[in-house]
Scaffold this motif. Structure first.
Motif, PDB file in Angstrom:
ATOM      1  N   THR A  96       0.825  -1.215   0.000  1.00 45.87           N
ATOM      2  CA  THR A  96       0.000   0.000   0.000  1.00 45.87           C
ATOM      3  C   THR A  96       0.854   1.257   0.000  1.00 45.87           C
ATOM      4  O   THR A  96       0.570   2.220  -0.721  1.00 45.87           O
ATOM      5  CB  THR A  96      -0.932   0.008   1.232  1.00 45.87           C
ATOM      6  N   VAL A  97       1.928   1.263   0.797  1.00 47.47           N
ATOM      7  CA  VAL A  97       2.826   2.423   0.870  1.00 47.47           C
ATOM      8  C   VAL A  97       3.463   2.695  -0.492  1.00 47.47           C
ATOM      9  O   VAL A  97       3.565   3.850  -0.925  1.00 47.47           O
ATOM     10  CB  VAL A  97       3.914   2.190   1.940  1.00 47.47           C
ATOM     11  N   ALA A  98       3.881   1.629  -1.165  1.00 50.17           N
ATOM     12  CA  ALA A  98       4.511   1.801  -2.482  1.00 50.17           C
ATOM     13  C   ALA A  98       3.542   2.438  -3.466  1.00 50.17           C
ATOM     14  O   ALA A  98       3.905   3.367  -4.196  1.00 50.17           O
ATOM     15  CB  ALA A  98       4.994   0.453  -3.009  1.00 50.17           C
ATOM     16  N   TRP A  99       2.319   1.930  -3.498  1.00 56.01           N
ATOM     17  CA  TRP A  99       1.329   2.488  -4.428  1.00 56.01           C
ATOM     18  C   TRP A  99       0.911   3.902  -4.033  1.00 56.01           C
ATOM     19  O   TRP A  99       0.666   4.746  -4.894  1.00 56.01           O
ATOM     20  CB  TRP A  99       0.114   1.574  -4.524  1.00 56.01           C
ATOM     21  N   LEU A 100       0.832   4.168  -2.730  1.00 53.77           N
ATOM     22  CA  LEU A 100       0.500   5.522  -2.274  1.00 53.77           C
ATOM     23  C   LEU A 100       1.585   6.505  -2.700  1.00 53.77           C
ATOM     24  O   LEU A 100       1.294   7.616  -3.141  1.00 53.77           O
ATOM     25  CB  LEU A 100       0.352   5.551  -0.748  1.00 53.77           C
ATOM     26  N   TYR A 101       2.845   6.089  -2.556  1.00 51.61           N
ATOM     27  CA  TYR A 101       3.927   6.996  -2.926  1.00 51.61           C
ATOM     28  C   TYR A 101       3.976   7.209  -4.434  1.00 51.61           C
ATOM     29  O   TYR A 101       4.268   8.314  -4.905  1.00 51.61           O
ATOM     30  CB  TYR A 101       5.275   6.461  -2.423  1.00 51.61           C
ATOM     31  N   TRP A 102       3.684   6.158  -5.160  1.00 53.33           N
ATOM     32  CA  TRP A 102       3.626   6.309  -6.615  1.00 53.33           C
ATOM     33  C   TRP A 102       2.499   7.266  -6.991  1.00 53.33           C
ATOM     34  O   TRP A 102       2.681   8.162  -7.826  1.00 53.33           O
ATOM     35  CB  TRP A 102       3.410   4.944  -7.284  1.00 53.33           C
ATOM     36  N   PHE A 372      -2.457  13.814   0.881  1.00 51.20           N
ATOM     37  CA  PHE A 372      -2.901  12.654   1.663  1.00 51.20           C
ATOM     38  C   PHE A 372      -1.928  11.493   1.477  1.00 51.20           C
ATOM     39  O   PHE A 372      -1.522  10.834   2.438  1.00 51.20           O
ATOM     40  CB  PHE A 372      -4.302  12.221   1.239  1.00 51.20           C
ATOM     41  N   ALA A 373      -1.541  11.248   0.229  1.00 49.73           N
ATOM     42  CA  ALA A 373      -0.672  10.110  -0.074  1.00 49.73           C
ATOM     43  C   ALA A 373       0.686  10.250   0.607  1.00 49.73           C
ATOM     44  O   ALA A 373       1.193   9.295   1.210  1.00 49.73           O
ATOM     45  CB  ALA A 373      -0.500   9.970  -1.586  1.00 49.73           C
ATOM     46  N   VAL A 374       1.290  11.439   0.534  1.00 47.98           N
ATOM     47  CA  VAL A 374       2.630  11.594   1.101  1.00 47.98           C
ATOM     48  C   VAL A 374       2.598  11.524   2.621  1.00 47.98           C
ATOM     49  O   VAL A 374       3.501  10.949   3.250  1.00 47.98           O
ATOM     50  CB  VAL A 374       3.303  12.905   0.628  1.00 47.98           C
ATOM     51  N   TYR A 437     -11.600  11.630   0.166  1.00 42.94           N
ATOM     52  CA  TYR A 437     -12.539  10.898  -0.689  1.00 42.94           C
ATOM     53  C   TYR A 437     -11.825   9.896  -1.589  1.00 42.94           C
ATOM     54  O   TYR A 437     -12.342   8.821  -1.878  1.00 42.94           O
ATOM     55  CB  TYR A 437     -13.348  11.872  -1.552  1.00 42.94           C
ATOM     56  N   PHE A 438     -10.635  10.276  -2.042  1.00 42.50           N
ATOM     57  CA  PHE A 438      -9.862   9.380  -2.908  1.00 42.50           C
ATOM     58  C   PHE A 438      -8.930   8.486  -2.097  1.00 42.50           C
ATOM     59  O   PHE A 438      -8.808   7.287  -2.362  1.00 42.50           O
ATOM     60  CB  PHE A 438      -9.036  10.197  -3.907  1.00 42.50           C
ATOM     61  N   GLY A 439      -8.256   9.075  -1.100  1.00 41.62           N
ATOM     62  CA  GLY A 439      -7.207   8.370  -0.378  1.00 41.62           C
ATOM     63  C   GLY A 439      -7.660   7.180   0.442  1.00 41.62           C
ATOM     64  O   GLY A 439      -7.074   6.095   0.359  1.00 41.62           O
TER      65      GLY A 439
END
Length: 457
Positions: A96-102, A372-374, A437-439
């Motif tokens: 999940t972290v990898a995809w969030l950072y991407w 949100f992702a970072v 809403y997205f994160g």
């Protein structure tokens, strides 16, 4: 820990020095978050609230880097915190972290290119998405040449914007103390504008609600960890980069925001116009506004340059760990993961939505999603460090660590609390709720997919 799990697929080249690492991190940070989003922060939190929020943001990013430093020196791998989260939290979290950072950096690419298009409108009346597409192509070519050429280009870009910030601070302080003309007068402005509408015009909750936006402005410092796997001497370069980067960031960001908030009235701040350009225009210096507009454009392209580097390496790391098609792990003779880079350019396409929706609306939505992702990724770093230290102490002494997070585990826990507050805070800002809403659904989908595929979280 292996840095490459597939034979005959090429190798990364350790071509970066500590100077490149420092300039890469600085280049990733100083972009739209400072040059454009700072106007939105002032408009929402008020001048004094903006200064306070950036001070807190500087503390948070420093705490995150203290945890990352220990991990990156002990295990310098391309992929960094995604690999740490997999090993020290859970495989599902690492995935999940990898995809969030991407997602963070591909979406950030969209914000950088869109912002560049918005700046070009000062000179040429063409749609922002056309300029954005052109700049996306330029950044792609720079990254495609080689790791060394990317690092040298980034160092050059970063030098320009650092010089511009220094000039802005000097002239801004001159305007504040009446030494430089401002609005046609040589009268000291000082700090009166900071509380002109009260300390917190929209309430203190507004300061909390912009923290995600501020944290997004500081995103890029974690590139120190990503690039550790391509650095010639991680044990020396990483700690040095952390110290020099954080110190300069506090000076550049906090002092710049103090000057900006003191000179730019709250009612004139926003994201449609670059706040730095507005301030230079008020100084009446011939062509100063245009020169600053060009410098900011260069700075934004620099941040986009770093963003494409980061997103492509994280995607490569996913493939290297067997979580993505192994064809993505291919590295060409120039040391560039071209397939990962091409996939990461998807983010550039997000900026093209400015052709269908108001560009300021698209920009704020993209910033909130990337923010949100970072912050979610940052959250994994102190958690990983806490668990890493527990495992390390089973077979080693603390003194065996080449770089140690101070006051462990108190500081990591404080870091976790501050990051959670910044995520929750955006619920009070309707312009940034897109991040939630997205994160949140995206995180849920990542965990569920990983469980479905690998039968474990």
């Amino acid at each position: 820990m292996q840095n490459h799990n597939f034979k005959d697929q090429g190798k990364f080249q350790r071509k970066m020095t500590s100077r490149h690492l420092f300039m890469l991190s600085l280049g990733g940070v100083i972009g739209t978050g400072l040059f454009l989003s700072s106007g939105y922060t002032i408009a929402q939190a008020g001048p004094l609230g903006a200064v306070l929020s950036y001070l807190v943001g500087a503390v948070v990013v420093y705490l995150v880097m203290l945890s990352l430093g220990e991990l990156a020196v002990a295990m310098p791998v391309t992929g960094s915190f995604h690999t740490y989260a997999t090993k020290f939290i859970s495989p599902g979290t690492g995935f999940t972290v990898a995809w969030l950072y991407w997602i963070c950096w591909t979406v950030a690419l969209g914000t950088e290119f869109l912002a560049a298009g918005m700046l070009v409108e000062r000179w040429i009346a063409i749609p922002a998405w056309i300029s954005a597409a052109f700049f996306a192509l330029v950044v792609f070519v720079i990254n495609a040449l080689s790791v060394r050429s990317f690092a040298e280009t980034e160092s050059f870009f970063s030098s320009i914007k650092v010089l511009a910030i220094v000039v802005f601070i000097v002239l801004g302080l001159g305007a504040m103390f009446g030494l430089v003309s401002f609005n046609g007068h040589h009268e000291p402005v000082l700090f009166k504008n900071l509380t002109a509408q009260g300390a917190f015009p929209k309430g203190f909750i507004a300061v909390i609600s912009v923290m995600l936006n501020v944290n997004y402005a500081f995103s890029g410092t974690e590139l120190i960890g990503i690039a550790a796997g391509e650095t010639d001497n991680p044990k020396v370069a990483v700690p040095r980069a952390i110290k020099t980067t954080i110190g300069r960031l506090v000076i550049f960001f906090v002092l710049t925001i103090l000057v900006l908030a003191s000179l730019l009235p709250m009612k004139e701040a926003g994201v449609t116009d670059a706040p730095f350009v507005l301030v230079f225009d008020k100084m009446g210096i011939p062509y100063a506004g245009d020169i600053m507009n060009f410098v900011i454009l260069t700075a934004i392209l620099s941040a986009g340059n770093s963003g494409l580097y980061a997103s492509s390496r994280m995607l490569w790391s996913l493939a290297n760990e067997g979580m993505l098609d192994k064809r993505v792990v291919k590295i060409n003779k120039h040391g560039v993961p071209m397939r990962a880079m091409l996939l990461s350019m998807i983010g550039a396409g997000l900026s093209l939505f400015a052709g269908f929706y108001p560009k300021s609306t698209v920009y704020l939505a993209l910033v909130s999603i990337a923010g949100f992702a970072v912050v979610a990724v940052w959250l994994s770093i102190p958690i990983s460090q806490i668990n890493f230290r527990k495992i390390w102490l089973k077979d080693h002494k603390e003194s065996d660590l080449d770089y140690k997070t101070p006051f462990n585990p108190v500081l990591p826990y404080i870091t976790i609390i501050l990051l959670v507050i910044s995520i929750v805070g955006i619920a009070w800002d309707k312009d940034q709720r897109a991040g939630l809403y997205f994160g949140l659904p995206f995180v849920a989908v990542c965990y569920l997919y990983h469980y479905w595929r690998y039968k474990k979280f």
